[in-house]
Motif scaffolding. Structure first.
Motif, PDB file in Angstrom:
ATOM      1  N   SER A  30       0.862  -0.820  -0.051  1.00 17.86           N
ATOM      2  CA  SER A  30       0.100   0.289   0.280  1.00 17.86           C
ATOM      3  C   SER A  30       0.548   1.064  -0.137  1.00 17.86           C
ATOM      4  O   SER A  30      -0.013   2.563  -0.093  1.00 17.86           O
ATOM      5  CB  SER A  30      -0.944   0.526   1.454  1.00 17.86           C
ATOM      6  OG  SER A  30      -0.249  -0.028   2.450  1.00 17.86           O
ATOM      7  N   GLY A  31       2.292   1.372   0.159  1.00 18.81           N
ATOM      8  CA  GLY A  31       3.013   2.436   0.187  1.00 18.81           C
ATOM      9  C   GLY A  31       3.474   2.976   1.355  1.00 18.81           C
ATOM     10  O   GLY A  31       4.275   3.826   1.865  1.00 18.81           O
ATOM     11  N   ASP A  32       2.968   2.537   2.084  1.00 21.95           N
ATOM     12  CA  ASP A  32       2.879   2.852   4.030  1.00 21.95           C
ATOM     13  C   ASP A  32       4.605   1.882   4.455  1.00 21.95           C
ATOM     14  O   ASP A  32       4.569   2.975   5.491  1.00 21.95           O
ATOM     15  CB  ASP A  32       1.965   2.346   4.877  1.00 21.95           C
ATOM     16  CG  ASP A  32       0.419   3.345   4.174  1.00 21.95           C
ATOM     17  OD1 ASP A  32       0.922   4.084   3.867  1.00 21.95           O
ATOM     18  OD2 ASP A  32      -0.682   2.306   4.072  1.00 21.95           O
ATOM     19  N   LEU A  33       4.826   1.706   3.844  1.00 20.77           N
ATOM     20  CA  LEU A  33       6.269   0.879   4.925  1.00 20.77           C
ATOM     21  C   LEU A  33       7.738   0.790   3.424  1.00 20.77           C
ATOM     22  O   LEU A  33       7.098   0.091   2.746  1.00 20.77           O
ATOM     23  CB  LEU A  33       6.000  -0.434   5.535  1.00 20.77           C
ATOM     24  CG  LEU A  33       7.040  -0.839   6.026  1.00 20.77           C
ATOM     25  CD1 LEU A  33       7.864   0.270   7.227  1.00 20.77           C
ATOM     26  CD2 LEU A  33       6.423  -2.347   6.755  1.00 20.77           C
ATOM     27  N   ALA A  34       8.820   1.255   3.939  1.00 22.74           N
ATOM     28  CA  ALA A  34       9.558   0.829   2.120  1.00 22.74           C
ATOM     29  C   ALA A  34      10.533   0.142   2.969  1.00 22.74           C
ATOM     30  O   ALA A  34      10.372  -0.911   3.987  1.00 22.74           O
ATOM     31  CB  ALA A  34      10.558   1.493   2.822  1.00 22.74           C
ATOM     32  N   VAL A  35      10.485  -0.852   1.960  1.00 19.39           N
ATOM     33  CA  VAL A  35      11.344  -2.258   1.877  1.00 19.39           C
ATOM     34  C   VAL A  35      12.423  -2.136   2.807  1.00 19.39           C
ATOM     35  O   VAL A  35      12.598  -2.699   3.309  1.00 19.39           O
ATOM     36  CB  VAL A  35      11.866  -3.073   0.359  1.00 19.39           C
ATOM     37  CG1 VAL A  35      12.507  -4.175   0.483  1.00 19.39           C
ATOM     38  CG2 VAL A  35      10.593  -2.751  -0.378  1.00 19.39           C
ATOM     39  N   ARG A  36      13.528  -1.149   2.947  1.00 15.06           N
ATOM     40  CA  ARG A  36      14.124  -1.006   3.820  1.00 15.06           C
ATOM     41  C   ARG A  36      14.169  -1.193   5.142  1.00 15.06           C
ATOM     42  O   ARG A  36      15.238  -2.107   6.052  1.00 15.06           O
ATOM     43  CB  ARG A  36      15.343  -0.072   3.254  1.00 15.06           C
ATOM     44  CG  ARG A  36      14.964   1.499   3.981  1.00 15.06           C
ATOM     45  CD  ARG A  36      16.290   2.617   3.416  1.00 15.06           C
ATOM     46  NE  ARG A  36      16.225   2.589   2.231  1.00 15.06           N
ATOM     47  CZ  ARG A  36      15.239   3.478   1.700  1.00 15.06           C
ATOM     48  NH1 ARG A  36      14.687   4.176   1.683  1.00 15.06           N
ATOM     49  NH2 ARG A  36      15.630   3.760   0.552  1.00 15.06           N
ATOM     50  N   ASN A  37      12.782  -0.743   5.583  1.00 11.98           N
ATOM     51  CA  ASN A  37      12.250  -0.669   6.679  1.00 11.98           C
ATOM     52  C   ASN A  37      11.490  -1.511   6.960  1.00 11.98           C
ATOM     53  O   ASN A  37      11.675  -2.420   8.360  1.00 11.98           O
ATOM     54  CB  ASN A  37      11.018   0.529   7.371  1.00 11.98           C
ATOM     55  CG  ASN A  37      12.124   1.855   7.213  1.00 11.98           C
ATOM     56  OD1 ASN A  37      13.318   1.698   6.940  1.00 11.98           O
ATOM     57  ND2 ASN A  37      11.376   2.710   6.618  1.00 11.98           N
ATOM     58  N   ALA A  38      11.438  -2.736   5.770  1.00 10.57           N
ATOM     59  CA  ALA A  38      10.656  -4.380   6.454  1.00 10.57           C
ATOM     60  C   ALA A  38      11.463  -5.218   6.740  1.00 10.57           C
ATOM     61  O   ALA A  38      11.447  -6.575   7.213  1.00 10.57           O
ATOM     62  CB  ALA A  38       9.724  -4.101   4.865  1.00 10.57           C
TER      63      ALA A  38
END
Length: 205
Positions: free
Chosen positions: A79-87
């Motif tokens: 949904s665009g609420d979380l960046a991959v690097r943060n995930a």
């Protein structure tokens, strides 16, 4: 009778799959509706890799399901609420959090000493595997971003692109962004199947 039973089982399987995809789509739609406030809160929480790791552990401990935690993370990224690097740290945290579950299962055998020893030994192997994996991979990811790079390339290849746009915006883009990908380059049949039910539950948002 056997044919009827097989049909019932197939129908049950398809229904379960539909409910699963519906739940994931509804989760993603809910995060989109919540908008910028949620995005900013998640971004502040997960900017620090250690905080993201702890968040993944806590959510998994509360839900007692690393699969559920990972599904929530995937929905947030989608949904665009979380960046991959943060995930990435959150996913690693979910693998640590699931260690609590197998320990609780081992404790259930505490009435029998031999059973408890065997069960706890199995749980400990799982625990150490997850802990050592995170201890090795998380610092490397923080220093190099290799998991983000590899996942971007794999996702880009699967979607018919190169994945560079996803890596440039961190896999998200946040509220108000386009998620770095614009229109889907490939059709999503699951979306067409579950969208009417999702929009009905979400109030037509």
């Amino acid at each position: 009778r056997a044919v009827a039973l097989a049909c019932v089982r197939v129908l049950g399987l398809l229904t379960a799959l539909y409910i699963f995809f519906f739940a994931l789509s509804l989760m993603s739609e809910s995060f989109t509706i919540l908008g910028g406030g949620l995005t900013r809160a998640i971004e502040r929480l997960t900017t620090n890799p250690l905080a993201g790791l702890i968040a993944g552990v806590l959510v998994t401990v509360l839900l007692q399901s690393s699969s559920t935690t990972t599904s929530i993370i995937v929905a947030l990224v989608g949904s665009g609420d979380l960046a991959v690097r943060n995930a990435v740290p959150m996913v690693m945290g979910s693998n640590i959090g699931t260690s609590i579950t197998n320990t609780l299962v081992a404790v259930a055998h505490i009435k029998s000493r031999k059973e408890f020893e065997r069960a706890f030994a199995g749980a400990t192997v799982h625990d150490f595997f997850n802990l050592l994996s995170v201890a090795v991979l998380l610092p490397v990811e923080v220093l190099t971003g290799y998991l983000e790079f590899v996942s971007g390339k794999v996702a880009g290849a699967a979607a018919g692109g190169d994945g560079d746009d996803m890596m440039m915006d961190g896999g998200g883009g946040g509220a108000g962004g386009d998620g770095g990908g614009g229109e889907d380059s490939i059709p999503n049949p699951v979306k067409y199947v579950v969208s009417p039910a999702v929009h009905l539950v979400a109030g037509g948002q």
